[in-house]
Design a protein around this motif. Structure first.
Motif, PDB file in Angstrom:
ATOM      1  N   MET A 193      14.293  33.744  -0.660  1.00  0.00           N
ATOM      2  CA  MET A 193      13.099  34.255   0.027  1.00  0.00           C
ATOM      3  C   MET A 193      11.950  33.299  -0.230  1.00  0.00           C
ATOM      4  O   MET A 193      11.500  33.147  -1.371  1.00  0.00           O
ATOM      5  CB  MET A 193      12.760  35.660  -0.496  1.00  0.00           C
ATOM      6  CG  MET A 193      11.660  36.361   0.273  1.00  0.00           C
ATOM      7  SD  MET A 193      11.474  38.089  -0.207  1.00  0.00           S
ATOM      8  CE  MET A 193      10.943  37.916  -1.903  1.00  0.00           C
ATOM      9  N   ARG A 194      11.481  32.656   0.825  1.00  0.00           N
ATOM     10  CA  ARG A 194      10.421  31.658   0.698  1.00  0.00           C
ATOM     11  C   ARG A 194       9.402  31.804   1.828  1.00  0.00           C
ATOM     12  O   ARG A 194       9.744  32.208   2.923  1.00  0.00           O
ATOM     13  CB  ARG A 194      11.004  30.242   0.734  1.00  0.00           C
ATOM     14  CG  ARG A 194      11.994  29.931  -0.378  1.00  0.00           C
ATOM     15  CD  ARG A 194      12.534  28.522  -0.217  1.00  0.00           C
ATOM     16  NE  ARG A 194      13.517  28.197  -1.253  1.00  0.00           N
ATOM     17  CZ  ARG A 194      14.182  27.048  -1.311  1.00  0.00           C
ATOM     18  NH1 ARG A 194      13.989  26.126  -0.377  1.00  0.00           N
ATOM     19  NH2 ARG A 194      15.044  26.824  -2.291  1.00  0.00           N
ATOM     20  N   PHE A 195       8.184  31.455   1.502  1.00  0.00           N
ATOM     21  CA  PHE A 195       7.141  31.418   2.529  1.00  0.00           C
ATOM     22  C   PHE A 195       6.065  30.441   2.108  1.00  0.00           C
ATOM     23  O   PHE A 195       5.591  30.462   0.978  1.00  0.00           O
ATOM     24  CB  PHE A 195       6.513  32.800   2.736  1.00  0.00           C
ATOM     25  CG  PHE A 195       5.249  32.766   3.549  1.00  0.00           C
ATOM     26  CD1 PHE A 195       5.286  32.425   4.899  1.00  0.00           C
ATOM     27  CD2 PHE A 195       4.014  33.052   2.974  1.00  0.00           C
ATOM     28  CE1 PHE A 195       4.115  32.371   5.650  1.00  0.00           C
ATOM     29  CE2 PHE A 195       2.854  33.003   3.715  1.00  0.00           C
ATOM     30  CZ  PHE A 195       2.900  32.662   5.068  1.00  0.00           C
ATOM     31  N   ARG A 196       5.714  29.539   3.036  1.00  0.00           N
ATOM     32  CA  ARG A 196       4.572  28.664   2.839  1.00  0.00           C
ATOM     33  C   ARG A 196       3.977  28.347   4.203  1.00  0.00           C
ATOM     34  O   ARG A 196       4.690  28.252   5.202  1.00  0.00           O
ATOM     35  CB  ARG A 196       4.954  27.380   2.086  1.00  0.00           C
ATOM     36  CG  ARG A 196       5.923  26.468   2.808  1.00  0.00           C
ATOM     37  CD  ARG A 196       6.088  25.160   2.023  1.00  0.00           C
ATOM     38  NE  ARG A 196       6.636  25.397   0.701  1.00  0.00           N
ATOM     39  CZ  ARG A 196       6.482  24.547  -0.310  1.00  0.00           C
ATOM     40  NH1 ARG A 196       5.768  23.450  -0.151  1.00  0.00           N
ATOM     41  NH2 ARG A 196       7.033  24.808  -1.479  1.00  0.00           N
ATOM     42  N   ALA A 197       2.659  28.209   4.242  1.00  0.00           N
ATOM     43  CA  ALA A 197       1.965  27.939   5.499  1.00  0.00           C
ATOM     44  C   ALA A 197       0.711  27.131   5.208  1.00  0.00           C
ATOM     45  O   ALA A 197       0.212  27.114   4.078  1.00  0.00           O
ATOM     46  CB  ALA A 197       1.616  29.248   6.203  1.00  0.00           C
ATOM     47  N   LYS A 250       1.181  30.248  -0.101  1.00  0.00           N
ATOM     48  CA  LYS A 250       2.572  30.153  -0.551  1.00  0.00           C
ATOM     49  C   LYS A 250       2.942  31.393  -1.349  1.00  0.00           C
ATOM     50  O   LYS A 250       2.152  31.889  -2.149  1.00  0.00           O
ATOM     51  CB  LYS A 250       2.750  28.898  -1.422  1.00  0.00           C
ATOM     52  CG  LYS A 250       4.166  28.672  -1.923  1.00  0.00           C
ATOM     53  CD  LYS A 250       4.241  27.412  -2.779  1.00  0.00           C
ATOM     54  CE  LYS A 250       5.646  27.176  -3.306  1.00  0.00           C
ATOM     55  NZ  LYS A 250       5.737  25.961  -4.151  1.00  0.00           N
ATOM     56  N   LEU A 251       4.149  31.892  -1.119  1.00  0.00           N
ATOM     57  CA  LEU A 251       4.672  33.006  -1.900  1.00  0.00           C
ATOM     58  C   LEU A 251       5.287  32.464  -3.184  1.00  0.00           C
ATOM     59  O   LEU A 251       6.187  31.618  -3.139  1.00  0.00           O
ATOM     60  CB  LEU A 251       5.717  33.782  -1.087  1.00  0.00           C
ATOM     61  CG  LEU A 251       6.363  34.997  -1.775  1.00  0.00           C
ATOM     62  CD1 LEU A 251       5.310  36.050  -2.106  1.00  0.00           C
ATOM     63  CD2 LEU A 251       7.455  35.595  -0.892  1.00  0.00           C
ATOM     64  N   THR A 252       4.780  32.918  -4.327  1.00  0.00           N
ATOM     65  CA  THR A 252       5.279  32.445  -5.621  1.00  0.00           C
ATOM     66  C   THR A 252       5.729  33.631  -6.462  1.00  0.00           C
ATOM     67  O   THR A 252       5.432  34.787  -6.159  1.00  0.00           O
ATOM     68  CB  THR A 252       4.196  31.668  -6.388  1.00  0.00           C
ATOM     69  OG1 THR A 252       3.101  32.551  -6.678  1.00  0.00           O
ATOM     70  CG2 THR A 252       3.682  30.494  -5.563  1.00  0.00           C
ATOM     71  N   ASN A 253       6.451  33.315  -7.540  1.00  0.00           N
ATOM     72  CA  ASN A 253       6.944  34.384  -8.418  1.00  0.00           C
ATOM     73  C   ASN A 253       7.101  33.837  -9.837  1.00  0.00           C
ATOM     74  O   ASN A 253       8.185  33.804 -10.398  1.00  0.00           O
ATOM     75  CB  ASN A 253       8.280  34.928  -7.902  1.00  0.00           C
ATOM     76  CG  ASN A 253       8.708  36.186  -8.633  1.00  0.00           C
ATOM     77  OD1 ASN A 253       7.886  36.868  -9.237  1.00  0.00           O
ATOM     78  ND2 ASN A 253       9.996  36.485  -8.597  1.00  0.00           N
ATOM     79  N   PRO A 257       5.337  38.572  -8.376  1.00  0.00           N
ATOM     80  CA  PRO A 257       5.129  38.051  -7.018  1.00  0.00           C
ATOM     81  C   PRO A 257       3.642  37.911  -6.681  1.00  0.00           C
ATOM     82  O   PRO A 257       2.847  38.811  -6.934  1.00  0.00           O
ATOM     83  CB  PRO A 257       5.804  39.109  -6.132  1.00  0.00           C
ATOM     84  CG  PRO A 257       6.775  39.799  -7.024  1.00  0.00           C
ATOM     85  CD  PRO A 257       6.153  39.802  -8.384  1.00  0.00           C
ATOM     86  N   CYS A 258       3.282  36.764  -6.106  1.00  0.00           N
ATOM     87  CA  CYS A 258       1.893  36.487  -5.716  1.00  0.00           C
ATOM     88  C   CYS A 258       1.873  35.655  -4.454  1.00  0.00           C
ATOM     89  O   CYS A 258       2.799  34.886  -4.175  1.00  0.00           O
ATOM     90  CB  CYS A 258       1.152  35.715  -6.814  1.00  0.00           C
ATOM     91  SG  CYS A 258       0.725  36.666  -8.277  1.00  0.00           S
ATOM     92  N   LEU A 259       0.795  35.811  -3.689  1.00  0.00           N
ATOM     93  CA  LEU A 259       0.467  34.858  -2.633  1.00  0.00           C
ATOM     94  C   LEU A 259      -0.534  33.875  -3.227  1.00  0.00           C
ATOM     95  O   LEU A 259      -1.638  34.259  -3.612  1.00  0.00           O
ATOM     96  CB  LEU A 259      -0.143  35.562  -1.411  1.00  0.00           C
ATOM     97  CG  LEU A 259       0.809  36.165  -0.390  1.00  0.00           C
ATOM     98  CD1 LEU A 259       0.013  36.794   0.750  1.00  0.00           C
ATOM     99  CD2 LEU A 259       1.792  35.145   0.168  1.00  0.00           C
TER     100      LEU A 259
END
Length: 262
Positions: free
Chosen positions: A1-5, A104-107, A111-113
């Protein structure tokens, strides 16, 4: 599960910030749904119990220069996060003149944005301000609680007057009563009305227009065949209406209201 923008364009950044600011005025917590092509901000309180429901849908291509997302699984390529929009709003306030904003979604510990704001600098090195926004990952078994709401059948649908004008009127009326009556018909007429034992105040609007609604299944709605002059009315908590109008920062070209007579 990843997210970055990443957002580079300043106009897109300011528009995105106004959307988040509006949401922050409406809800203490909300759900952020991430897909490959879109972002959704969702609030699903039970309206019947006095809550507020919200569905905000954004095409990521209209805001982000870079957008990468991998969901929880190949067959469920989505991410659902619970967050406090006020935290995201505060982070974006530091980005008014930013060169770029990365999300970015980090952990690391939880969990944090992670919002990294790159600010202009007089030197060759960049100044980067980082915000870690706590989020809660919503498990897949609860995803069905956050589906797009179905627009119920309605008696009248009408375009609203300029929201700043409406906000000014509602702010004056809230000193007279805790509730406001909104009346509208299919001839583009709408009234805002306060009625108490000691005072009755009504503001009239004309020529607002009624949006054309096409039925997907071809069935007639309650609005079809209705007397064009007949008023449908709803009585609502004036403070909640004021909250919506005060928080509005998107400046829409059109806003509409639909009502169902019980």
């Amino acid at each position: 599960m990843r997210f970055r923008a990443k957002i580079v364009d300043l106009a897109c950044l300011n528009h995105f910030s106004r959307v988040i600011n509006t949401i922050a005025k409406l809800a203490k917590t909300c759900t952020l749904r991430l897909t490959v092509n879109k972002l959704y901000f969702i609030l699903s309180d039970r309206v019947a119990n006095g809550g507020v429901s919200m569905w905000c849908e954004l095409c990521q291509g209209n805001f982000f220069d870079e957008f990468q997302m991998e969901g929880v699984a190949a067959d469920h390529n989505e991410i659902y996060l619970e967050l406090m929009p006020e935290n995201l709003s505060r982070a974006l306030k530091t980005a008014q003149n930013a060169k770029a904003v990365k999300i970015k979604l980090t952990n690391k510990h939880s969990p944090c944005l992670k919002v990294a704001v790159e600010l202009p600098s007089l030197s060759s090195s960049s100044r980067i301000v980082t915000h870690d926004i706590p989020v809660r990952v919503i498990p897949r078994r609860l995803w069905n609680d956050f589906r797009e709401p179905v627009v119920p059948d309605f008696d009248v649908s009408i375009y609203l007057p300029v929201l700043k004008t409406m906000k000014s009127i509602v702010e004056r009326m809230k000193n007279l009563s805790n509730y406001i009556v909104i009346e509208a018909n299919l001839s583009g007429e709408m009234n805002l009305k306060i009625e108490t034992d000691v005072v009755s105040v009504t503001t009239h609007f004309k020529d607002l227009g009624n949006p054309p609604w096409a039925s997907e299944d071809g069935c007639q709605s309650s609005a079809q065949g209705r007397d064009l002059q007949s008023m449908a009315e709803v009585r609502i908590d004036i403070k909640k209406l004021q909250q919506l109008l005060v928080g509005q920062q998107v400046n829409p070209t059109k806003a509409l209201c639909t009502g169902l007579v019980p």
